[in-house]
Design an enzyme around this catalytic site. Sequence first.
Site, mmCIF file in Angstrom:
data_model
loop_
_atom_site.group_PDB
_atom_site.id
_atom_site.type_symbol
_atom_site.label_atom_id
_atom_site.label_comp_id
_atom_site.label_asym_id
_atom_site.label_seq_id
_atom_site.Cartn_x
_atom_site.Cartn_y
_atom_site.Cartn_z
ATOM 1 N N ARG A 263 -5.689 5.894 1.461
ATOM 2 C CA ARG A 263 -5.304 6.457 0.149
ATOM 3 C C ARG A 263 -6.267 7.563 -0.140
ATOM 4 O O ARG A 263 -5.832 8.378 -0.692
ATOM 5 C CB ARG A 263 -5.656 5.193 -0.736
ATOM 6 C CG ARG A 263 -5.211 5.382 -2.167
ATOM 7 C CD ARG A 263 -5.273 4.427 -3.081
ATOM 8 N NE ARG A 263 -5.012 4.524 -4.652
ATOM 9 C CZ ARG A 263 -5.828 4.332 -5.539
ATOM 10 N NH1 ARG A 263 -7.103 3.829 -5.299
ATOM 11 N NH2 ARG A 263 -5.447 4.742 -6.705
ATOM 12 N N HIS B 102 -5.111 11.220 -1.419
ATOM 13 C CA HIS B 102 -5.532 11.633 -2.738
ATOM 14 C C HIS B 102 -6.346 12.972 -2.559
ATOM 15 O O HIS B 102 -6.503 13.716 -3.426
ATOM 16 C CB HIS B 102 -6.384 10.792 -3.448
ATOM 17 C CG HIS B 102 -5.871 9.489 -4.261
ATOM 18 N ND1 HIS B 102 -6.068 9.044 -5.376
ATOM 19 C CD2 HIS B 102 -4.740 8.753 -3.608
ATOM 20 C CE1 HIS B 102 -5.062 8.183 -6.095
ATOM 21 N NE2 HIS B 102 -4.268 7.901 -4.703
ATOM 22 N N VAL C 286 -4.155 17.269 -3.902
ATOM 23 C CA VAL C 286 -5.104 18.162 -4.838
ATOM 24 C C VAL C 286 -5.849 19.150 -4.068
ATOM 25 O O VAL C 286 -6.509 19.318 -3.325
ATOM 26 C CB VAL C 286 -5.957 17.289 -5.585
ATOM 27 C CG1 VAL C 286 -6.618 18.251 -6.353
ATOM 28 C CG2 VAL C 286 -5.619 15.872 -6.318
ATOM 29 N N ASN D 44 -8.368 8.264 -10.115
ATOM 30 C CA ASN D 44 -9.425 8.133 -9.051
ATOM 31 C C ASN D 44 -10.565 7.148 -9.577
ATOM 32 O O ASN D 44 -11.094 6.444 -8.720
ATOM 33 C CB ASN D 44 -9.913 9.294 -8.441
ATOM 34 C CG ASN D 44 -8.822 10.075 -7.511
ATOM 35 O OD1 ASN D 44 -7.925 9.498 -7.157
ATOM 36 N ND2 ASN D 44 -9.096 11.418 -7.591
ATOM 37 N N HIS E 52 2.219 1.420 0.949
ATOM 38 C CA HIS E 52 1.999 0.300 0.268
ATOM 39 C C HIS E 52 2.239 -1.006 0.752
ATOM 40 O O HIS E 52 2.213 -1.959 -0.035
ATOM 41 C CB HIS E 52 2.567 0.473 -1.513
ATOM 42 C CG HIS E 52 2.059 1.328 -2.153
ATOM 43 N ND1 HIS E 52 2.607 1.514 -3.530
ATOM 44 C CD2 HIS E 52 0.897 2.303 -1.980
ATOM 45 C CE1 HIS E 52 1.667 2.596 -3.975
ATOM 46 N NE2 HIS E 52 0.818 2.984 -3.361
#
Length: 343
Positions: free
Chosen positions: A63, A67, A71, A95, A194
């Site tokens: 993860r 993340h 970005v 976050n 997931h």
Amino acid sequence: MDSLKLSSFKLECCLFLVLIGVASAQLSPNFYSSSCPNALSTIQSAVQAAVNNESRMGASLLRLHFHDCFVNGCDGSVLLDDTANFTGEKTAIPNNGSLRGFDVIDNIKSQVENICAGVVSCADILAVAARDSVVALGGQNWTVQLGRRDSTTANRSLANANLPAPTLNLDQLISLFSNLGFTTQELVALSGAHTIGQARCTTFRSRIYNETNINSTFATSLQGNCPSNGGDNNISPLDTTTPTSFDNAYFTNLLNLKGLLHSDQELFSSNGTGSTNSTVSNYSSNSTAFFNDFSNAMLKMGNMSVLTGTNGEIRTNCRSVNSASLSSIDTKIIDLITSLFDI
């Protein structure tokens, strides 16, 4: 030409050649084969130890890479701590209090620095650790492209805008991933991450109490650990069938209306009209197809807006930017050239 001028000339020529080579650098699976040949095995061992200690850590490291890449690309920006003069991405809404595994990355960075200081970027460590986490939990292996450099900035507002929220519907998910260059099929494949990991009660409470496209027995079983009030940080596995194995059970759960998050279940509609229904069904019955598509999508994600060449830096500490000095050329390079020419 006297010796001082000759030495200066040699240094200038070498620096020019280094700059040309570095500026044109591209990602390569063999990027560290000469500069840090034990980097990948060191990362793999550290990840395996962390996952052995806590299986959930595999999902956490995966993860972190997601993340980071979503970005401003895969540049290690998600790892930067806030300071009095700097606001990073760790405190963005998706976050804050949710991302974990930073201490594991710190440990890996420390081990890698011990064998080859100033060579391996934090962004590359994240990419390799994500792959090694999937493999450690039984998933597909893939060849990670290497050579990313670390950013010296972060973008909290973009983290709030670009990271998919658990409340998004299918059209919103498709739009968000499309804006980042992903197809709808790649959206479904990446969502298969997931199949490992856990989510906080606050992210799925509304679904298990208010939604109808959910298996009623499944919803009731979750309510005991996620009350209608309180218990926000209580966690439940995203895949209740095989929560510590990277497999395709996540998609079978969706077929049975057992997606934990609203955004998960949006990938499969029980009325048969969902545009991603067929992909979910295929991945549910064909784990090979899922593994292949997931690894290809991860490779694509890992190449998003990477910093190479003289852009960015190789952070010494993944939590903070380096002290301002020779921003375009690492001091180590100059030291190496100086020693080679004995100047």
